[in-house]
Design a protein around this motif. Structure first.
Motif, PDB file in Angstrom:
ATOM      1  N   LEU A  97      33.338  35.587  46.265  1.00 24.82           N
ATOM      2  CA  LEU A  97      32.959  35.659  44.856  1.00 24.82           C
ATOM      3  C   LEU A  97      33.959  34.912  43.979  1.00 24.82           C
ATOM      4  O   LEU A  97      33.587  34.285  42.982  1.00 24.82           O
ATOM      5  N   THR A  98      35.227  34.954  44.345  1.00 26.98           N
ATOM      6  CA  THR A  98      36.233  34.185  43.607  1.00 26.98           C
ATOM      7  C   THR A  98      35.973  32.693  43.753  1.00 26.98           C
ATOM      8  O   THR A  98      36.063  31.933  42.779  1.00 26.98           O
ATOM      9  N   GLN A  99      35.632  32.255  44.966  1.00 27.94           N
ATOM     10  CA  GLN A  99      35.308  30.852  45.185  1.00 27.94           C
ATOM     11  C   GLN A  99      34.071  30.431  44.394  1.00 27.94           C
ATOM     12  O   GLN A  99      33.929  29.263  44.034  1.00 27.94           O
ATOM     13  N   MET A 100      33.187  31.395  44.118  1.00 28.01           N
ATOM     14  CA  MET A 100      31.977  31.095  43.356  1.00 28.01           C
ATOM     15  C   MET A 100      32.231  31.100  41.852  1.00 28.01           C
ATOM     16  O   MET A 100      31.298  30.900  41.074  1.00 28.01           O
ATOM     17  N   GLY A 101      33.458  31.364  41.451  1.00 21.51           N
ATOM     18  CA  GLY A 101      33.811  31.296  40.035  1.00 21.51           C
ATOM     19  C   GLY A 101      33.764  32.611  39.291  1.00 21.51           C
ATOM     20  O   GLY A 101      33.872  32.636  38.054  1.00 21.51           O
ATOM     21  N   TRP A 102      33.615  33.737  39.999  1.00 23.25           N
ATOM     22  CA  TRP A 102      33.607  35.037  39.343  1.00 23.25           C
ATOM     23  C   TRP A 102      35.009  35.387  38.856  1.00 23.25           C
ATOM     24  O   TRP A 102      36.009  35.037  39.481  1.00 23.25           O
ATOM     25  N   GLY A 103      35.079  36.113  37.732  1.00 22.45           N
ATOM     26  CA  GLY A 103      36.357  36.606  37.234  1.00 22.45           C
ATOM     27  C   GLY A 103      36.890  37.719  38.119  1.00 22.45           C
ATOM     28  O   GLY A 103      36.133  38.384  38.841  1.00 22.45           O
ATOM     29  N   ARG A 104      38.205  37.956  38.056  1.00 22.34           N
ATOM     30  CA  ARG A 104      38.843  38.930  38.935  1.00 22.34           C
ATOM     31  C   ARG A 104      38.237  40.321  38.792  1.00 22.34           C
ATOM     32  O   ARG A 104      37.910  40.971  39.787  1.00 22.34           O
ATOM     33  N   TRP A 105      38.073  40.783  37.562  1.00 22.13           N
ATOM     34  CA  TRP A 105      37.553  42.138  37.381  1.00 22.13           C
ATOM     35  C   TRP A 105      36.048  42.204  37.551  1.00 22.13           C
ATOM     36  O   TRP A 105      35.494  43.259  37.847  1.00 22.13           O
ATOM     37  N   GLN A 106      35.364  41.071  37.391  1.00 23.60           N
ATOM     38  CA  GLN A 106      33.947  41.036  37.747  1.00 23.60           C
ATOM     39  C   GLN A 106      33.777  41.305  39.238  1.00 23.60           C
ATOM     40  O   GLN A 106      32.875  42.046  39.662  1.00 23.60           O
ATOM     41  N   VAL A 107      34.663  40.720  40.038  1.00 25.45           N
ATOM     42  CA  VAL A 107      34.613  40.915  41.484  1.00 25.45           C
ATOM     43  C   VAL A 107      34.907  42.368  41.830  1.00 25.45           C
ATOM     44  O   VAL A 107      34.221  42.981  42.654  1.00 25.45           O
ATOM     45  N   VAL A 108      35.926  42.944  41.197  1.00 28.03           N
ATOM     46  CA  VAL A 108      36.300  44.335  41.474  1.00 28.03           C
ATOM     47  C   VAL A 108      35.138  45.272  41.171  1.00 28.03           C
ATOM     48  O   VAL A 108      34.791  46.143  41.982  1.00 28.03           O
ATOM     49  N   VAL A 109      34.531  45.106  40.004  1.00 26.13           N
ATOM     50  CA  VAL A 109      33.441  45.998  39.593  1.00 26.13           C
ATOM     51  C   VAL A 109      32.222  45.801  40.484  1.00 26.13           C
ATOM     52  O   VAL A 109      31.562  46.773  40.875  1.00 26.13           O
ATOM     53  N   ALA A 110      31.913  44.552  40.846  1.00 23.52           N
ATOM     54  CA  ALA A 110      30.768  44.297  41.712  1.00 23.52           C
ATOM     55  C   ALA A 110      30.970  44.944  43.079  1.00 23.52           C
ATOM     56  O   ALA A 110      30.060  45.595  43.620  1.00 23.52           O
ATOM     57  N   SER A 111      32.158  44.789  43.639  1.00 26.53           N
ATOM     58  CA  SER A 111      32.454  45.383  44.945  1.00 26.53           C
ATOM     59  C   SER A 111      32.410  46.907  44.870  1.00 26.53           C
ATOM     60  O   SER A 111      31.846  47.570  45.760  1.00 26.53           O
TER      61      SER A 111
END
Length: 254
Positions: free
Chosen positions: A176-190
């Motif tokens: 998700l980081t490689q796809m350009g997601w923000g750090r906390w966007q990734v945390v919340v999605a996971s």
């Protein structure tokens, strides 16, 4: 040009890859858990429902053992797939995800601290959820207990930890980081996905595991190491499985 595209896949390619990996593992579990929750709610109050985590697979002991070990082994295939896909992009995978450490004692200590941080409030959260009627009764011990049950329960705990932390944290955070997601966007999605595939245990456990996902995600953002999360998750499940096997009746929980 083709070689460069393989080494640096675009967002669309990564998105399809993520959907496939999740569809073969915890994303599939999330869909089943949501449908199971709807099924339970349609039958009556959640306080009257049960969720069996380690069911007996056969009434014949050796077939039960065989099915248990097969289930654990095949559940680790998505872990191998996720690690392979990441390794293919960068052979320094193990070091990059923090799956090894030069200080194993420190990793174990951090794992136990995280387990205590999650486990103690988690027990209270479960009991409160039962009182409020938003959590099903969770059965962690199989109906039939044999001499090898403890070993299988420990293996199941390790399998759960590897599947959830490697796929939901190490793999998903990377992609998700490689796809350009923000750090906390990734945390919340996971964390949201982690909570959703626990909904078969009730709404309370879904919320509790969402909070666990936030804490584990925050830890990974700060440290970049998956190993302490795997250790913590293993400790939590060993306590829930093996601890309940030996202490459940004394505590009135079996």
């Amino acid at each position: 040009m083709l070689e460069e595209q393989v080494r640096s896949p675009g967002r669309r390619v990564l998105g399809v890859e993520v959907l496939i990996v999740l569809g073969l593992s915890l994303g599939q579990s999330a869909v089943y858990a949501i449908v199971r929750l709807v099924d339970l709610l349609s039958r009556g109050p959640l306080r009257e429902a049960t969720a069996t985590l380690n069911p007996t697979r056969s009434e014949r002991p050796w077939f039960d053992l065989t099915y248990q070990l097969m289930g654990i082994g095949f559940a680790l295939v998505p872990v191998a797939l996720a690690l392979y896909l990441l390794w293919r992009d960068d052979p320094r995978l193990v070091r990059r995800l923090g799956l090894t450490t030069a200080s194993p004692v420190r990793a174990v200590a951090e794992g136990f601290v995280l387990a205590a941080l999650i486990g103690l409030p988690g027990i209270a959260f479960y009991l409160v959820g039962r009182e409020l009627g938003v959590t099903a009764e969770i059965l962690t011990v199989p109906a039939n207990v044999y001499w090898w049950t403890t070993v299988v329960l420990v293996l199941a705990a390790v399998q759960n930890a590897l599947l959830e932390e490697v796929v939901m944290v190490g793999y998903l955070f990377t992609r998700l980081t490689q796809m350009g997601w923000g750090r906390w966007q990734v945390v919340v999605a996971s964390a949201t996905l982690r909570g959703s595939y626990h909904l078969y245990q009730g709404i309370g456990q879904g919320v509790g595991n969402f909070l666990m996902g936030l804490i584990f995600g925050w830890w990974y953002l700060r440290t970049g190491r998956v190993l302490p999360l795997v250790i913590a998750h293993t400790v939590l499940d060993v306590f829930a499985f093996v601890g309940m096997l030996y202490l459940g009746e004394q505590l009135g929980l079996r």
